[in-house]
Motif scaffolding. Structure first.
Motif, PDB file in Angstrom:
ATOM      1  N   MET A   1       1.544   1.525 -15.509  1.00 48.87           N
ATOM      2  CA  MET A   1       2.753   2.181 -15.235  1.00 48.87           C
ATOM      3  C   MET A   1       2.982   3.118 -14.026  1.00 48.87           C
ATOM      4  N   LEU A   2       1.612   3.615 -13.653  1.00 48.46           N
ATOM      5  CA  LEU A   2       1.786   4.170 -12.343  1.00 48.46           C
ATOM      6  C   LEU A   2       2.306   3.278 -11.121  1.00 48.46           C
ATOM      7  N   ILE A   3       1.592   2.058 -11.024  1.00 48.20           N
ATOM      8  CA  ILE A   3       2.299   1.302  -9.866  1.00 48.20           C
ATOM      9  C   ILE A   3       3.845   0.976 -10.043  1.00 48.20           C
ATOM     10  N   LEU A   4       4.487   0.613 -11.398  1.00 49.15           N
ATOM     11  CA  LEU A   4       5.495   0.624 -11.634  1.00 49.15           C
ATOM     12  C   LEU A   4       6.298   1.718 -11.417  1.00 49.15           C
ATOM     13  N   ALA A   5       5.881   2.980 -11.665  1.00 46.18           N
ATOM     14  CA  ALA A   5       6.598   4.102 -11.243  1.00 46.18           C
ATOM     15  C   ALA A   5       6.892   4.527  -9.799  1.00 46.18           C
ATOM     16  N   ALA A   6       5.624   4.141  -9.108  1.00 43.84           N
ATOM     17  CA  ALA A   6       5.708   4.417  -7.440  1.00 43.84           C
ATOM     18  C   ALA A   6       6.725   3.491  -6.820  1.00 43.84           C
ATOM     19  N   VAL A   7       7.042   2.299  -7.389  1.00 44.84           N
ATOM     20  CA  VAL A   7       8.109   1.542  -6.823  1.00 44.84           C
ATOM     21  C   VAL A   7       9.266   1.751  -7.641  1.00 44.84           C
TER      22      VAL A   7
ATOM     23  N   VAL B   1      12.614  -6.748  -8.299  1.00 42.62           N
ATOM     24  CA  VAL B   1      11.842  -5.945  -7.761  1.00 42.62           C
ATOM     25  C   VAL B   1      10.633  -5.601  -8.572  1.00 42.62           C
ATOM     26  N   LEU B   2      11.282  -5.049  -9.727  1.00 46.10           N
ATOM     27  CA  LEU B   2      10.216  -4.406 -10.908  1.00 46.10           C
ATOM     28  C   LEU B   2       9.376  -5.687 -11.379  1.00 46.10           C
ATOM     29  N   GLY B   3      10.015  -6.909 -11.508  1.00 47.18           N
ATOM     30  CA  GLY B   3       9.320  -8.105 -11.903  1.00 47.18           C
ATOM     31  C   GLY B   3       8.063  -8.441 -11.060  1.00 47.18           C
ATOM     32  N   TYR B   4       8.268  -8.287  -9.451  1.00 46.66           N
ATOM     33  CA  TYR B   4       7.514  -8.666  -8.803  1.00 46.66           C
ATOM     34  C   TYR B   4       6.253  -7.340  -8.879  1.00 46.66           C
ATOM     35  N   THR B   5       6.720  -6.189  -8.891  1.00 49.51           N
ATOM     36  CA  THR B   5       5.865  -5.150  -9.025  1.00 49.51           C
ATOM     37  C   THR B   5       4.860  -5.393 -10.349  1.00 49.51           C
ATOM     38  N   ALA B   6       5.434  -5.644 -11.294  1.00 50.77           N
ATOM     39  CA  ALA B   6       4.449  -5.883 -12.521  1.00 50.77           C
ATOM     40  C   ALA B   6       3.694  -7.187 -12.324  1.00 50.77           C
ATOM     41  N   LEU B   7       4.043  -7.982 -11.576  1.00 51.75           N
ATOM     42  CA  LEU B   7       2.797  -8.945 -10.982  1.00 51.75           C
ATOM     43  C   LEU B   7       1.711  -8.288 -10.232  1.00 51.75           C
ATOM     44  N   LEU B   8       2.165  -7.550  -9.501  1.00 54.25           N
ATOM     45  CA  LEU B   8       1.260  -6.747  -8.643  1.00 54.25           C
ATOM     46  C   LEU B   8       0.297  -6.126  -9.258  1.00 54.25           C
ATOM     47  N   ALA B   9       0.776  -5.221 -10.133  1.00 57.43           N
ATOM     48  CA  ALA B   9       0.066  -4.252 -11.040  1.00 57.43           C
ATOM     49  C   ALA B   9      -0.896  -5.333 -12.022  1.00 57.43           C
ATOM     50  N   THR B  10      -0.363  -6.403 -12.563  1.00 56.15           N
ATOM     51  CA  THR B  10      -1.480  -7.013 -13.386  1.00 56.15           C
ATOM     52  C   THR B  10      -2.503  -7.510 -12.399  1.00 56.15           C
ATOM     53  N   GLY B  11      -2.226  -7.970 -11.138  1.00 50.84           N
ATOM     54  CA  GLY B  11      -3.342  -8.461 -10.224  1.00 50.84           C
ATOM     55  C   GLY B  11      -4.266  -7.265  -9.895  1.00 50.84           C
ATOM     56  N   MET B  12      -3.701  -5.867  -9.760  1.00 51.89           N
ATOM     57  CA  MET B  12      -4.685  -4.577  -9.706  1.00 51.89           C
ATOM     58  C   MET B  12      -5.501  -4.465 -10.891  1.00 51.89           C
ATOM     59  N   LEU B  13      -4.941  -4.601 -12.111  1.00 53.65           N
ATOM     60  CA  LEU B  13      -5.699  -4.546 -13.333  1.00 53.65           C
ATOM     61  C   LEU B  13      -6.931  -5.588 -13.293  1.00 53.65           C
ATOM     62  N   VAL B  14      -6.707  -6.706 -13.021  1.00 53.67           N
ATOM     63  CA  VAL B  14      -7.823  -7.705 -12.651  1.00 53.67           C
ATOM     64  C   VAL B  14      -8.797  -7.161 -11.652  1.00 53.67           C
TER      65      VAL B  14
END
Length: 458
Positions: A22-28, A45-58
Motif C-alpha cells: 500500500m505504501l508504494i501504491l500510495a506514493a504513486v 498507472v495504478l495497475g503498473y504500480t501494483a506490478l512494481l509493488a509485487t516485484g518489490m515484495l519478492v
C-alpha cells in the motif's frame, strides 16, 4: 498465525506485506492526485504500480525482510536494503517505461514510486532493529513442566520477540520439573481461572505423558470456550517454525490430521509449473552454464559433469547431474557427507557451490520428470538406507518428487550428519504435509535470498 493455501504465515508478516504494497501504491497515487490526473489515466498507472509493488515484495522477501527472527546486525540490514534498492531501480524504470505513451510524466511517476520504495526499505530496516515492543503481545501459557515444556518455552522466547511466556502449569503426573522454578505457576487455582486471570491468548500442551489423567480435558475445553486457543506441541511447532518435530509427533497425528494431499490437480499444476520455470531458468542461465563448463575444464582434468545415483519419487533410482565441484577421486574411500572446508572441493568448485551454480544442470532433470523444482533434497541410496533405519518417518519424504531447492534447504544449513538429517527431515515433513503452489513460490523467493547471501553452501 494465518493459514494461507496450506502454509502458515504470521499475522505480522501478512500486515508487513500489505503495508509495503500500500505504501508504494500510495506514493504513486499521491503523485497522480498532485497532477490532478483523471480517473481513466489513474487506473492503468495504478495497475503498473501494483506490478512494481509485487516485484518489490519478492525482492524484500528474498532479502529476508519478512522474517520474524533474524541474526542480522543493523549494518547487514542496511546492506541488504541497499542491494534491494539496486535491484529495484531497473525494475521500476522497466515497469514505468511500459506505461502507455499517452500518459504524460512517466519520469515523475517513476520517481514517486522510488520514494515509496525508499520509505518501505527504511521502514523494514527500522522495524527489524527498533526494539520497540508491540502493543499486541501474544501471551502463552505452557501446560507442562517437563522436557517438552522446556523445549517449547525456549523456542518461544528465542523465535518470537512478540510472545510473552506467562508461565508453566504443572500436570499432576509430572514429578520432576525441567523448567525454571520461577516460571511454574501456582496450582491453588484451576487451569481455567489461571488462564483467564493472566489474560492468556494460547495454551500449548507440552506433556511427555498424556494418559492416566494427565490431561484435564474439561478445563482445557473451558479455556477454549472462553476464547483461549488450545494447541498441542506438534501443531504449535508446525505453525510457528514450519516443521513437524519428530519428538512430538505420532503416527496417529499424521494419519488423522489434515494435509498430505497428493491430488491429481496438484500434480498437474506442479508439473506445468516445473516445466515452465525450468525452461525459463535454462534460458536465463545458459551463458553461466557455458562459462562454468569451460572453467571447470581448464582448471582440472576430468569430466565437466558429475553423475550420481539418487533416490527419487517412491524410492525410484535416477541419476542426478551436477557440475563437478570436487576432485575426480573424491570418494575413493567410499560415500561420505560433504564437510565444511572440504579438502576434496576444487577452487572453482568452492565458488560454484557457494552460489549454487553447480545445481543448475538439475534443471534438465526437472524437464525429464525425475525431479521437481521444489521438493526434498534427493539423497543417495547408501544414506537413504541408513537414515530410514535410524530416523522415524524418513521414507515419507519420498512420497513427492525430490527438488532442486526445498523448504529444508532454505530453512536449515547444509546437512552433514545423522543429526542434521533428522533436523532437515522435520522441514521436509512440513513440506510433504502442506505443499502447494503458494508454498513453492515462497520457497523459490527465499532461495533467491539464500543464493545472494551464499548461506549454507559447502
Amino acid at each position: 498465525m494465518i493459514k494461507l493455501f496450506n502454509h502458515y504465515l504470521h499475522r505480522r508478516t501478512v500486515l508487513q506485506v500489505v503495508l509495503d504494497f500500500m505504501l508504494i501504491l500510495a506514493a504513486v497515487f499521491a503523485e497522480l492526485l498532485w497532477r490532478r490526473a483523471e480517473w481513466p489515466t489513474m487506473v492503468p498507472v495504478l495497475g503498473y504500480t501494483a506490478l512494481l509493488a509485487t516485484g518489490m515484495l519478492v525482492i524484500n522477501g528474498s532479502m529476508g525482510f519478512y522474517q520474524r527472527v533474524h541474526g542480522r546486525s543493523l549494518n547487514q540490514s542496511r546492506a541488504r536494503a541497499a542491494l534491494a534498492l539496486l535491484l529495484a531501480v531497473p525494475v521500476t524504470y522497466a515497469v514505468f517505461g511500459s506505461v502507455p505513451l499517452g500518459i504524460e510524466g512517466r519520469q515523475s511517476l517513476a520517481l514517486a514510486a522510488m520514494v515509496g520504495l525508499l520509505v518501505v526499505l527504511a521502514h523494514r530496516v527500522d522495524a527489524a532493529h527498533s526494539g520497540a515492543q508491540s502493543a499486541l503481545r501474544h501471551r502463552v501459557l505452557v501446560f507442562g513442566t517437563g522436557p517438552r515444556a522446556a523445549l517449547v518455552g525456549r523456542a518461544l522466547k528465542k523465535d518470537d520477540p512478540h510472545v510473552d511466556v506467562v508461565g508453566y502449569y504443572a500436570s499432576p503426573n509430572e514429578s520432576e520439573a525441567e523448567v525454571s522454578a520461577w516460571g511454574i505457576l501456582s496450582k491453588n487455582k484451576s487451569l481455567t481461572d489461571t488462564a483467564l486471570e493472566l489474560e492468556v491468548d494460547e495454551i500449548v500442551v507440552a506433556l511427555v505423558e498424556r494418559r492416566g489423567g494427565s490431561m484435564p480435558l474439561r478445563e482445557l475445553l473451558d479455556c477454549k470456550l472462553h476464547g483461549v486457543r488450545v494447541t498441542d506441541m506438534a501443531t504449535h511447532f508446525e505453525k510457528t517454525k514450519g516443521q513437524i518435530r519428530l519428538d512430538s509427533v505420532s503416527a496417529g497425528w499424521l494419519v488423522f490430521g489434515d494435509g498430505f494431499s497428493q491430488g491429481g490437480l496438484r500434480t498437474v499444476v506442479k508439473r506445468i509449473f516445473d516445466i515452465a520455470c525450468a525452461l525459463l531458468l535454462i534460458g536465463i542461465t545458459a551463458p553461466v552454464m557455458l562459462v562454468t563448463a569451460l572453467i571447470i575444464k581448464l582448471e582440472s582434468r576430468g569430466p565437466v559433469f558429475y553423475r550420481q545415483e539418487r533416490v527419487g519419487f517412491n524410492g525410484r533410482l535416477f541419476n542426478v547431474v551436477k557440475f563437478r565441484s570436487m576432485r575426480t577421486d573424491a570418494e575413493k574411500d567410499g560415500p561420505q557427507f560433504a564437510a565444511a572446508k572440504d579438502s576434496r572441493v576444487t577452487r572453482v568448485g568452492g565458488f560454484i557451490r557457494k552460489v549454487r551454480i553447480d545445481e543448475l544442470p538439475q534443471l534438465f532433470s526437472v524437464l525429464n520428470g525425475d525431479m521437481s523444482l521444489v521438493g526434498p533434497r534427493p539423497e543417495r541410496p547408501f544414506f537413504v538406507d541408513q537414515l530410514t533405519r535410524e530416523i522415524p518417518y524418513y521414507a515419507v519424504r519420498q512420497s513427492v518428487k525430490p527438488g532442486v531447492t526445498g523448504w529444508a534447504q532454505v530453512r536449515y544449513h547444509y546437512g552433514a550428519s545423522l543429526e542434521d538429517s533428522a533436523e532437515k527431515l522435520q522441514y521436509d515433513l512440513y513440506y510433504v504435509k502442506n505443499h502447494s503452489l503458494f508454498l513453492d513460490l515462497v520457497i523459490l523467493f527465499e532461495t533467491v535470498g539464500v543464493v545472494l547471501m551464499a548461506k549454507g553452501a559447502r
